[in-house]
Scaffold this motif. Structure first.
Motif, PDB file in Angstrom:
ATOM      1  N   SER A   2       0.839  -1.206   0.000  1.00  0.00           N
ATOM      2  CA  SER A   2       0.000   0.000   0.000  1.00  0.00           C
ATOM      3  C   SER A   2       0.868   1.248   0.000  1.00  0.00           C
ATOM      4  N   ASP A   3       0.217   2.381  -0.256  1.00  0.00           N
ATOM      5  CA  ASP A   3       0.939   3.636  -0.335  1.00  0.00           C
ATOM      6  C   ASP A   3       0.968   4.367   0.993  1.00  0.00           C
ATOM      7  N   SER A   4       0.782   3.615   2.065  1.00  0.00           N
ATOM      8  CA  SER A   4       0.829   4.294   3.357  1.00  0.00           C
ATOM      9  C   SER A   4       1.494   3.406   4.396  1.00  0.00           C
ATOM     10  N   ILE A   5       1.914   4.034   5.478  1.00  0.00           N
ATOM     11  CA  ILE A   5       2.472   3.283   6.597  1.00  0.00           C
ATOM     12  C   ILE A   5       1.498   3.414   7.756  1.00  0.00           C
ATOM     13  N   MET A  33      11.569   8.494   6.233  1.00  0.00           N
ATOM     14  CA  MET A  33      10.758   8.704   5.037  1.00  0.00           C
ATOM     15  C   MET A  33      11.238   9.889   4.231  1.00  0.00           C
ATOM     16  N   ILE A  67       0.679   7.271   7.729  1.00  0.00           N
ATOM     17  CA  ILE A  67       1.545   8.201   7.003  1.00  0.00           C
ATOM     18  C   ILE A  67       1.395   7.955   5.504  1.00  0.00           C
ATOM     19  N   THR A  68       1.045   8.992   4.772  1.00  0.00           N
ATOM     20  CA  THR A  68       0.977   8.899   3.304  1.00  0.00           C
ATOM     21  C   THR A  68       1.855  10.019   2.736  1.00  0.00           C
ATOM     22  N   PRO A  69       2.121   9.987   1.437  1.00  0.00           N
ATOM     23  CA  PRO A  69       2.924  11.088   0.871  1.00  0.00           C
ATOM     24  C   PRO A  69       2.225  12.442   1.019  1.00  0.00           C
ATOM     25  N   GLN A 140       1.872  17.152   4.454  1.00  0.00           N
ATOM     26  CA  GLN A 140       3.287  17.014   4.076  1.00  0.00           C
ATOM     27  C   GLN A 140       3.754  18.265   3.340  1.00  0.00           C
TER      28      GLN A 140
ATOM     29  N   ALA B 324      16.995   8.182   4.939  1.00  0.00           N
ATOM     30  CA  ALA B 324      16.020   7.744   3.958  1.00  0.00           C
ATOM     31  C   ALA B 324      16.495   6.441   3.298  1.00  0.00           C
ATOM     32  N   MET B 329       9.312  10.055  -1.548  1.00  0.00           N
ATOM     33  CA  MET B 329       8.479   9.608  -0.450  1.00  0.00           C
ATOM     34  C   MET B 329       7.745   8.298  -0.732  1.00  0.00           C
ATOM     35  N   LYS B 330       7.269   8.136  -1.975  1.00  0.00           N
ATOM     36  CA  LYS B 330       6.531   6.915  -2.313  1.00  0.00           C
ATOM     37  C   LYS B 330       7.415   5.688  -2.188  1.00  0.00           C
ATOM     38  N   ASN B 332      10.110   5.494  -0.440  1.00  0.00           N
ATOM     39  CA  ASN B 332      10.449   5.322   0.972  1.00  0.00           C
ATOM     40  C   ASN B 332       9.348   4.573   1.730  1.00  0.00           C
ATOM     41  N   ILE B 333       8.097   4.952   1.475  1.00  0.00           N
ATOM     42  CA  ILE B 333       6.971   4.285   2.143  1.00  0.00           C
ATOM     43  C   ILE B 333       6.954   2.806   1.781  1.00  0.00           C
ATOM     44  N   MET B 336       9.822   1.101   3.504  1.00  0.00           N
ATOM     45  CA  MET B 336       9.638   0.984   4.952  1.00  0.00           C
ATOM     46  C   MET B 336       8.642  -0.119   5.287  1.00  0.00           C
ATOM     47  N   ASN B 337       7.617  -0.259   4.432  1.00  0.00           N
ATOM     48  CA  ASN B 337       6.679  -1.366   4.639  1.00  0.00           C
ATOM     49  C   ASN B 337       7.360  -2.714   4.425  1.00  0.00           C
TER      50      ASN B 337
END
Lengths: 140, 397
Positions: A2-5, A33, A67-69, A140, B324, B329-330, B332-333, B336-337
């Motif tokens: 997914s695009d979020s944490i 991030m 957390i999303t962009p 952000q 980082a 950011m994308k 990185n997310i 991180m996942n």
């Protein structure tokens, strides 16, 4: 993927020494991030104040962070006494913290005002005797 | 750890010296110049750090140390402590005039400045933008040497006698300035051995001392803050403590402090990895030595190379986001996942057997492509078990 944490934290009751662990962890992840320093600062302060509030007033609770962009959403949920007068609680310097908490340097009445100041959106749902949910967003 | 060797991720290294201190096999060595560097110049000036004085037993006159430095082969000496008093003077003035930047964070310890640069971008605006004492001493020493000898500047060698290798890095890659004024950095521990016999022979030392209590005090944690003549300060030492203070400061947990002094080494500069004496013993010695010194001897004077305006940083410190995992950011997310997924499969023992300091660090290394999951000996054992189970099933025996 997914695009979020999504992050979940259980906040213990009355444990001042541990308050700040959750916001510290979020701070670490935002650094990883590559978030801007300003965003990290806003999230860290708003969330730390919320965490402390949960410990002081509600015997702890649960925090969910996404957390999303685009933004960071923090949902702080407790089963505390609720806030009878939100307007009053939002005033700088107004506090219902007990003396033993103030003796530690907390309870200056800046918790909610700071949460409002450092978040871009804030919403409070509260039911007397059942609990409070504070939702904060930082762009952000 | 890679192939049985400790590898340092260079971008993340702040030169705190912990790896040098902690390795029992002395696998990591600090880099600094050998004493023979004196021979590379026509005229050399030694810049002894205040912490040098804490290395000797029963020292009651710093002139003995300074005279011995000259007998060792240096043509002149210029105490870094004297310039520390100049920095104290400039700091008092700056702090008074810049209330909006309170609390100001000291910038004399290069490792602290580097830590803030990679980890605490929000605190960069609090850094005290004044050159460290050793750089100011180097400027003054060179000016004095040129006036005395008439030699061109490049024939003069300015040699810092340093308690720490972090200063070596800041000569090569300076902070807050374009180019360092120092030519070479030698270790206190190298100089110490040469000085001891020479010091014993000195009966009437030359009068070379230029620093008082405040300047010499900089060698110990709390000394820099002590020179500011305010009680409204905090002084912390040891890299873990420094990190904690900066985390709390970023979360605005402190009230109205004027100044924060931070030293990466335990005890302050006396705890540097290039020193000889235990830092706490050195501190006792320094305090005893300071007892009969005047408060301060050095202020900015009209003939000095340094004026209040040219002692300030000329280059801003910029945030270096070294944590980082990917690009943007994308990405990185996403990464991180992935790290979180891998971390769930790891045992969470932080045993270090794979070479990474923690399971989380291994997960990050895997995502960065620098390690693989079976580097974890626990996962490897399970894998082997599973494999041998399969094999035994195949085997009709």
């Amino acid at each position: 993927m997914s695009d979020s944490i999504k992050l979940n934290y259980q906040i213990n009751d009355e444990d001042f020494t541990r308050a700040g662990e959750a916001s510290g962890d979020v701070k670490k992840r935002l650094r990883q991030m590559g978030c801007s320093p300003e965003v990290i600062r806003k999230v860290a302060i708003a969330m730390y104040e919320g965490e402390i509030n949960m410990v002081i007033h509600a015997d702890g609770g649960e925090i969910n962070v996404e957390i999303t962009p685009e933004d960071i959403t923090m949902v702080l949920k407790d089963k505390g006494p609720g806030i009878p007068d939100i307007e009053k609680a939002m005033q700088a310097g107004y506090s219902t913290a007990p003396d033993n908490v103030r003796a530690l340097g907390f309870g200056a009445g800046m918790g909610l005002p700071n949460m409002k100041k450092y978040s871009d959106e804030m919403h409070i749902d509260t039911v007397i005797g059942e609990g409070t949910t504070v939702t904060m967003k930082v762009y952000q | 750890m890679r192939n049985h060797k400790a590898i340092i991720t260079k971008e993340r290294c702040i030169d705190c010296g912990e790896c040098i201190r902690i390795c029992q096999n002395h696998a990591k060595l600090p880099s600094y110049d050998p004493l023979e560097v004196i021979n590379d110049y026509d005229y050399t000036v030694a810049l002894p750090a205040p912490s040098l004085y804490g290395q000797f037993n029963n020292l009651d006159d710093v002139n003995i140390v300074l005279t011995a430095l000259k007998r060792m082969g240096f043509d002149d000496v210029y105490e870094v402590g004297a310039s520390a008093e100049v920095v104290s003077q400039l700091s008092r003035d700056y702090i008074k005039k810049h209330r909006e930047q309170w609390p100001l964070i000291s910038t004399a310890c290069p490792s602290v400045v580097r830590l803030i640069r990679v980890k605490f971008p929000n605190l960069i605006e609090h850094l005290l933008p004044i050159d460290p004492p050793v750089e100011i001493a180097a400027k003054e020493a060179r000016k004095r040497a040129v006036e005395k000898t008439g030699l061109p500047e490049d024939k003069i060698g300015i040699v810092f006698i340093s308690p720490c290798p972090s200063k070596v890095t800041s000569v090569k890659a300076p902070l807050g300035m374009e180019k360092s004024n120092i030519d070479a950095v030698c270790a206190i521990k190298d100089v110490y051995l040469k000085l001891l016999p020479l010091m014993k022979q000195i009966d009437d030392p030359e009068d070379l001392a230029m620093a008082g209590k405040i300047g010499v005090g900089w060698g110990v944690s709390g000394g820099e803050a002590g020179g500011l003549i305010t009680d409204n300060y905090l002084a912390a030492d040891g890299i873990e403590n420094v990190n904690k203070i900066l985390e709390d400061l970023e979360d605005q947990k402190f009230g109205n402090l004027e100044f924060i002094e931070l030293n990466a080494c335990n005890g302050g500069c006396v705890g540097g990895v290039l020193t000889v004496e235990n830092p706490y013993v050195a501190k006792v010695k320094m305090n005893r030595l300071k007892k009969y010194m005047p408060v301060a001897l050095k202020r900015i004077e009209s003939g000095d190379a340094i004026k209040p305006e040219n002692a300030m940083w000329t280059r801003e410190i910029e945030y270096e986001p070294v944590f980082a995992l990917g690009e943007g950011m994308k990405d990185n997310i996403h990464k991180m996942n992935m790290v979180a997924e891998i971390e769930k499969r790891l045992p969470g023992l932080d045993c270090g057997a794979c070479g990474a300091p923690t399971c989380l660090a291994l997960a990050e290394d895997i995502v960065k492509g620098e390690a693989k999951e079976l580097d974890c000996i626990h996962l490897l054992r399970e894998y082997v078990h599973r494999l041998s189970g399969e094999i035994s099933k195949l085997d009709p025996m």
